[in-house]
Design a protein around this motif. Structure first.
Motif, mmCIF file in Angstrom:
data_model
loop_
_atom_site.group_PDB
_atom_site.id
_atom_site.type_symbol
_atom_site.label_atom_id
_atom_site.label_comp_id
_atom_site.label_asym_id
_atom_site.label_seq_id
_atom_site.Cartn_x
_atom_site.Cartn_y
_atom_site.Cartn_z
ATOM 1 N N TYR A 57 114.643 40.617 54.836
ATOM 2 C CA TYR A 57 114.390 42.011 54.424
ATOM 3 C C TYR A 57 113.211 42.077 53.877
ATOM 4 O O TYR A 57 112.403 41.311 53.387
ATOM 5 N N ALA A 58 112.175 42.597 55.259
ATOM 6 C CA ALA A 58 110.816 42.685 55.009
ATOM 7 C C ALA A 58 109.999 42.961 53.232
ATOM 8 O O ALA A 58 109.292 42.375 52.951
ATOM 9 N N PRO A 59 110.501 43.860 52.721
ATOM 10 C CA PRO A 59 109.615 43.979 51.495
ATOM 11 C C PRO A 59 110.667 43.202 50.681
ATOM 12 O O PRO A 59 110.018 42.574 49.949
ATOM 13 N N ILE A 60 111.868 42.368 50.636
ATOM 14 C CA ILE A 60 112.028 40.533 50.040
ATOM 15 C C ILE A 60 110.352 39.948 50.104
ATOM 16 O O ILE A 60 110.251 39.159 49.670
ATOM 17 N N ARG A 61 109.892 39.759 51.904
ATOM 18 C CA ARG A 61 109.521 38.579 52.668
ATOM 19 C C ARG A 61 107.774 38.680 51.621
ATOM 20 O O ARG A 61 107.107 38.128 51.134
ATOM 21 N N TRP A 62 107.061 40.301 51.412
ATOM 22 C CA TRP A 62 106.900 41.420 50.805
ATOM 23 C C TRP A 62 106.143 40.667 49.461
ATOM 24 O O TRP A 62 105.210 39.910 49.101
ATOM 25 N N LEU A 63 107.463 40.868 49.064
ATOM 26 C CA LEU A 63 107.358 40.371 47.508
ATOM 27 C C LEU A 63 107.115 38.918 47.213
ATOM 28 O O LEU A 63 106.232 38.587 46.802
ATOM 29 N N TYR A 65 105.642 36.338 49.387
ATOM 30 C CA TYR A 65 104.528 35.713 50.009
ATOM 31 C C TYR A 65 103.464 36.254 50.177
ATOM 32 O O TYR A 65 102.918 35.820 50.864
ATOM 33 N N GLY A 66 103.977 38.443 49.687
ATOM 34 C CA GLY A 66 102.895 38.862 50.465
ATOM 35 C C GLY A 66 102.550 39.837 51.272
ATOM 36 O O GLY A 66 101.443 40.466 51.993
ATOM 37 N N ARG A 67 103.600 39.126 52.409
ATOM 38 C CA ARG A 67 103.174 40.253 53.718
ATOM 39 C C ARG A 67 104.661 40.458 54.432
ATOM 40 O O ARG A 67 105.443 39.385 54.319
ATOM 41 N N THR A 68 104.699 41.167 55.539
ATOM 42 C CA THR A 68 105.976 40.992 56.204
ATOM 43 C C THR A 68 106.363 39.874 57.107
ATOM 44 O O THR A 68 107.390 39.427 57.518
ATOM 45 N N GLY A 103 101.238 26.683 54.596
ATOM 46 C CA GLY A 103 101.856 26.209 53.370
ATOM 47 C C GLY A 103 101.295 26.637 52.868
ATOM 48 O O GLY A 103 102.535 26.504 51.975
ATOM 49 N N GLU A 104 101.243 27.871 51.790
ATOM 50 C CA GLU A 104 100.938 28.121 50.991
ATOM 51 C C GLU A 104 102.133 28.581 51.179
ATOM 52 O O GLU A 104 102.209 29.160 49.559
ATOM 53 N N GLU A 105 102.292 30.105 52.001
ATOM 54 C CA GLU A 105 103.173 31.219 52.186
ATOM 55 C C GLU A 105 104.653 30.300 51.736
ATOM 56 O O GLU A 105 105.494 30.361 51.191
ATOM 57 N N LEU A 106 104.784 29.024 52.662
ATOM 58 C CA LEU A 106 105.935 28.359 52.441
ATOM 59 C C LEU A 106 106.250 27.473 50.915
ATOM 60 O O LEU A 106 107.285 27.693 50.645
ATOM 61 N N ALA A 107 105.261 27.242 50.148
ATOM 62 C CA ALA A 107 105.097 27.221 48.968
ATOM 63 C C ALA A 107 105.455 28.171 48.247
ATOM 64 O O ALA A 107 106.720 27.928 47.455
ATOM 65 N N LEU A 109 107.993 30.432 49.868
ATOM 66 C CA LEU A 109 109.291 30.425 49.616
ATOM 67 C C LEU A 109 110.292 29.815 48.719
ATOM 68 O O LEU A 109 110.841 29.385 48.344
ATOM 69 N N ASP A 110 109.561 27.976 48.381
ATOM 70 C CA ASP A 110 109.736 27.442 47.935
ATOM 71 C C ASP A 110 110.268 27.243 46.833
ATOM 72 O O ASP A 110 111.174 26.915 46.049
ATOM 73 N N ARG A 111 109.299 27.908 46.393
ATOM 74 C CA ARG A 111 109.426 28.315 44.512
ATOM 75 C C ARG A 111 110.265 29.901 44.756
ATOM 76 O O ARG A 111 111.239 29.096 43.810
#
Length: 140
Positions: A57-63, A65-68, A103-107, A109-111
């Motif tokens: 879901y796009a809103p979750i991705r935005w929350l 890691y900052g983008r959809t 890499g920063e976005e993956l970090a 997502l890891d969190r």
């Protein structure tokens, strides 16, 4: 003095903020997750990630890691979804999305997935032939 009706309206108005605060503190806050020392650092560069749950879901991705992003619909063959996890299952497949993140976005997502505490990351081959990470539950 507040009437019960006004108190109820105030509660309705404040509820979304309370839910958002709980979500942030529980899933996104840097204060509620410490990456286990045993995990390797996240490599810089581009990463592909297969998502099959809330991250579709796009809103979750935005929350998180900052983008959809620009997700691609894809399937993961040889697995089936069982609750919050994927389990190997010959002949089955799971529909989801392939995300491309740095890499920063993956970090981030890891969190969100509590890597090393709740989930581990596994490399898989998707139906489009690309290699991608997928989060799998750690067995208790």
């Amino acid at each position: 003095m507040m009437t019960p009706r006004r108190l109820g309206l105030l509660g309705l108005c404040l509820a979304p903020f309370a839910i958002a605060g709980w979500f942030w503190l529980t899933w996104l806050s840097p204060w509620t997750y410490e990456r286990p020392d045993s995990l390797p650092e996240v490599a810089s560069g581009e990463h592909h990630l297969f998502v099959y749950g809330t991250l579709r879901y796009a809103p979750i991705r935005w929350l998180v890691y900052g983008r959809t992003g620009d997700p691609q619909p894809v399937e993961l063959h040889g697995y089936q979804r069982k609750g919050l996890d994927l389990v190997p299952s010959t002949g089955d497949s799971v529909e989801g999305l392939m995300l491309t993140v740095d890499g920063e976005e993956l970090a981030h997502l890891d969190r969100y997935e509590r890597l090393g505490i709740r989930y581990f990351r596994q490399q898989v081959t998707l139906s489009n032939g690309q290699e991608a990470w997928v989060y799998r539950r750690i067995e208790s």
